[in-house]
Design a protein around this motif. Structure first.
Motif, PDB file in Angstrom:
ATOM      1  N   TYR A  12       0.211 -17.910 -30.831  1.00 37.33           N
ATOM      2  CA  TYR A  12       0.360 -17.421 -32.197  1.00 37.33           C
ATOM      3  C   TYR A  12      -0.785 -16.480 -32.551  1.00 37.33           C
ATOM      4  CZ  TYR A  12       4.349 -20.328 -33.048  1.00 37.33           C
ATOM      5  OH  TYR A  12       5.609 -20.866 -32.974  1.00 37.33           O
ATOM      6  N   ALA A  13      -0.450 -15.492 -33.363  1.00 33.12           N
ATOM      7  CA  ALA A  13      -1.413 -14.485 -33.787  1.00 33.12           C
ATOM      8  C   ALA A  13      -2.113 -14.906 -35.071  1.00 33.12           C
ATOM      9  CB  ALA A  13      -0.704 -13.148 -34.001  1.00 33.12           C
ATOM     10  N   ALA A  14      -3.127 -14.149 -35.436  1.00 35.55           N
ATOM     11  CA  ALA A  14      -3.908 -14.463 -36.632  1.00 35.55           C
ATOM     12  C   ALA A  14      -3.053 -14.461 -37.895  1.00 35.55           C
ATOM     13  CB  ALA A  14      -5.052 -13.462 -36.772  1.00 35.55           C
ATOM     14  N   ASN A  15      -1.976 -13.670 -37.918  1.00 32.55           N
ATOM     15  CA  ASN A  15      -1.187 -13.579 -39.149  1.00 32.55           C
ATOM     16  C   ASN A  15      -0.399 -14.845 -39.462  1.00 32.55           C
ATOM     17  OD1 ASN A  15       0.614 -13.129 -37.033  1.00 32.55           O
ATOM     18  ND2 ASN A  15       1.797 -11.582 -38.141  1.00 32.55           N
ATOM     19  N   CYS A  16      -0.386 -15.833 -38.549  1.00 34.99           N
ATOM     20  CA  CYS A  16       0.242 -17.113 -38.891  1.00 34.99           C
ATOM     21  C   CYS A  16      -0.508 -17.796 -40.029  1.00 34.99           C
ATOM     22  CB  CYS A  16       0.333 -18.026 -37.668  1.00 34.99           C
ATOM     23  SG  CYS A  16      -1.227 -18.774 -37.139  1.00 34.99           S
ATOM     24  N   TRP A  17      -1.753 -17.385 -40.247  1.00 38.36           N
ATOM     25  CA  TRP A  17      -2.572 -17.979 -41.297  1.00 38.36           C
ATOM     26  C   TRP A  17      -2.440 -17.270 -42.639  1.00 38.36           C
ATOM     27  CZ3 TRP A  17      -4.592 -22.572 -40.444  1.00 38.36           C
ATOM     28  CH2 TRP A  17      -4.941 -22.949 -39.138  1.00 38.36           C
ATOM     29  N   GLU A  23      -3.893 -18.718 -50.120  1.00 41.17           N
ATOM     30  CA  GLU A  23      -4.138 -19.867 -50.992  1.00 41.17           C
ATOM     31  C   GLU A  23      -5.634 -20.132 -51.144  1.00 41.17           C
ATOM     32  OE1 GLU A  23      -2.154 -21.888 -52.708  1.00 41.17           O
ATOM     33  OE2 GLU A  23      -0.162 -21.256 -52.033  1.00 41.17           O
ATOM     34  N   LEU A  24      -6.373 -20.054 -50.046  1.00 39.77           N
ATOM     35  CA  LEU A  24      -7.811 -20.310 -50.104  1.00 39.77           C
ATOM     36  C   LEU A  24      -8.541 -19.212 -50.878  1.00 39.77           C
ATOM     37  CD1 LEU A  24      -8.324 -21.513 -46.417  1.00 39.77           C
ATOM     38  CD2 LEU A  24      -8.393 -22.944 -48.484  1.00 39.77           C
ATOM     39  N   ARG A  25      -8.134 -17.974 -50.657  1.00 35.60           N
ATOM     40  CA  ARG A  25      -8.780 -16.867 -51.386  1.00 35.60           C
ATOM     41  C   ARG A  25      -8.494 -16.938 -52.874  1.00 35.60           C
ATOM     42  NH1 ARG A  25      -6.563 -13.024 -46.670  1.00 35.60           N
ATOM     43  NH2 ARG A  25      -8.269 -13.343 -45.153  1.00 35.60           N
ATOM     44  N   HIS A  29     -12.441 -18.815 -52.243  1.00 37.75           N
ATOM     45  CA  HIS A  29     -13.090 -18.982 -50.952  1.00 37.75           C
ATOM     46  C   HIS A  29     -12.867 -17.767 -50.057  1.00 37.75           C
ATOM     47  CE1 HIS A  29     -13.872 -23.220 -51.840  1.00 37.75           C
ATOM     48  NE2 HIS A  29     -12.651 -23.259 -52.341  1.00 37.75           N
ATOM     49  N   THR A  30     -13.670 -17.676 -49.008  1.00 39.94           N
ATOM     50  CA  THR A  30     -13.488 -16.667 -47.973  1.00 39.94           C
ATOM     51  C   THR A  30     -12.678 -17.270 -46.839  1.00 39.94           C
ATOM     52  OG1 THR A  30     -15.585 -15.596 -48.516  1.00 39.94           O
ATOM     53  CG2 THR A  30     -14.671 -15.150 -46.327  1.00 39.94           C
ATOM     54  N   ALA A  31     -11.660 -16.555 -46.372  1.00 37.91           N
ATOM     55  CA  ALA A  31     -10.814 -17.036 -45.279  1.00 37.91           C
ATOM     56  C   ALA A  31     -10.684 -15.937 -44.235  1.00 37.91           C
ATOM     57  CB  ALA A  31      -9.434 -17.437 -45.802  1.00 37.91           C
ATOM     58  N   LEU A  32     -11.059 -16.259 -42.998  1.00 40.49           N
ATOM     59  CA  LEU A  32     -11.040 -15.310 -41.890  1.00 40.49           C
ATOM     60  C   LEU A  32     -10.141 -15.866 -40.800  1.00 40.49           C
ATOM     61  CD1 LEU A  32     -14.920 -15.018 -41.615  1.00 40.49           C
ATOM     62  CD2 LEU A  32     -13.444 -13.477 -42.916  1.00 40.49           C
ATOM     63  N   LEU A 210      -1.395 -27.690 -47.898  1.00 36.86           N
ATOM     64  CA  LEU A 210      -2.437 -27.718 -46.873  1.00 36.86           C
ATOM     65  C   LEU A 210      -3.769 -27.250 -47.450  1.00 36.86           C
ATOM     66  CD1 LEU A 210      -3.055 -28.369 -43.994  1.00 36.86           C
ATOM     67  CD2 LEU A 210      -2.186 -26.124 -43.321  1.00 36.86           C
ATOM     68  N   ALA A 211      -3.743 -26.240 -48.302  1.00 38.51           N
ATOM     69  CA  ALA A 211      -4.982 -25.791 -48.955  1.00 38.51           C
ATOM     70  C   ALA A 211      -5.572 -26.915 -49.802  1.00 38.51           C
ATOM     71  CB  ALA A 211      -4.702 -24.564 -49.820  1.00 38.51           C
ATOM     72  N   ALA A 212      -4.707 -27.632 -50.513  1.00 39.38           N
ATOM     73  CA  ALA A 212      -5.188 -28.750 -51.340  1.00 39.38           C
ATOM     74  C   ALA A 212      -5.825 -29.827 -50.463  1.00 39.38           C
ATOM     75  CB  ALA A 212      -4.038 -29.328 -52.141  1.00 39.38           C
ATOM     76  N   ARG A 213      -5.231 -30.107 -49.303  1.00 43.47           N
ATOM     77  CA  ARG A 213      -5.795 -31.113 -48.404  1.00 43.47           C
ATOM     78  C   ARG A 213      -7.150 -30.666 -47.857  1.00 43.47           C
ATOM     79  NH1 ARG A 213      -6.392 -35.925 -47.910  1.00 43.47           N
ATOM     80  NH2 ARG A 213      -4.168 -36.197 -48.359  1.00 43.47           N
TER      81      ARG A 213
END
Length: 217
Positions: A12-17, A23-25, A29-32, A210-213
């Protein structure tokens, strides 16, 4: 606010995130998201860990969020980064000297998944059950060729790094069923599993929950 380094699993590629990162941003927050050298047969576990280190460069005390196969190499990155913690999401947990190809039988995953009645070779039902047609199309856009090299390399650490670690399972995961994951967390990390809705690709389908968890610590 925290920096989350989001590490995909095999194939899987990075874009799966993208959904979880958004949601995190949105929460400040910062999400990479890490792009792994998945198709490169010359790259093994060390190079995958290097991609994590490169993505996190310049960000103090990141939280590594490791999905599935990245449980094998996120710990290697901890030796090269000062990380705040590791969050394992439906992740493989190795022991010293174990090769990823051995992990499936060693842990009992093969028997556990077979007991669910779903064929490992049917990704539509194994990974994307419950997805809308639109979400299935998005998931396919995230798929990447996966080289076999890292699966034949022994895990080089003597044990799990001394880093605060959380172990999260997906309640509807057909690849890593919940009962299997609860046992894996206890036996290999001494941790009780946290639980969140969704199947193995909940990073796409249940980003809000998932972000809430992840942020619940």
């Amino acid at each position: 606010m925290s920096t989350f380094v989001l590490i995909p699993g095999a194939g899987y590629a990075a874009n799966c995130w993208d959904p979880l990162a958004a949601e995190l941003r949105a929460r400040g927050h910062t999400a990479l998201a890490v792009e792994l050298p998945s198709a490169d047969e010359s790259c093994g576990l060390a190079e995958y860990a290097g991609a994590v280190v490169q993505a996190a460069a310049g960000y103090p005390d990141p939280v590594l969020v490791a999905h599935s196969f990245s449980g094998f190499f996120a710990p290697l990155a901890c030796a090269r980064l000062r990380v705040r913690s590791v969050v394992l999401l439906g992740a493989m947990v190795p022991v010293a000297g174990e090769r990823p190809r051995q992990w499936w039988v060693n842990t009992g995953q093969v028997a556990a998944q077979r007991a669910t009645g779903f064929d490992h070779e049917d990704p539509e039902e194994l990974f994307y059950h419950g997805f809308s047609p639109e979400l299935r199309a998005k998931a396919r856009e995230c798929e990447r060729a996966q080289a076999g090299t890292p699966f034949d390399q022994p895990w080089p650490l003597d044990g799990w790094p001394d880093v605060p670690t959380r172990f999260v399972l997906f309640q509807e995961d057909r690849l890593f069923p919940a009962a299997f994951m609860r046992r894996l967390g206890r036996e290999r990390l001494g941790l009780a599993a946290e639980e969140t809705p969704g199947g193995h690709l909940a990073v796409l389908s249940h980003a809000h929950e998932l972000a809430a968890r992840i942020l619940s610590e």
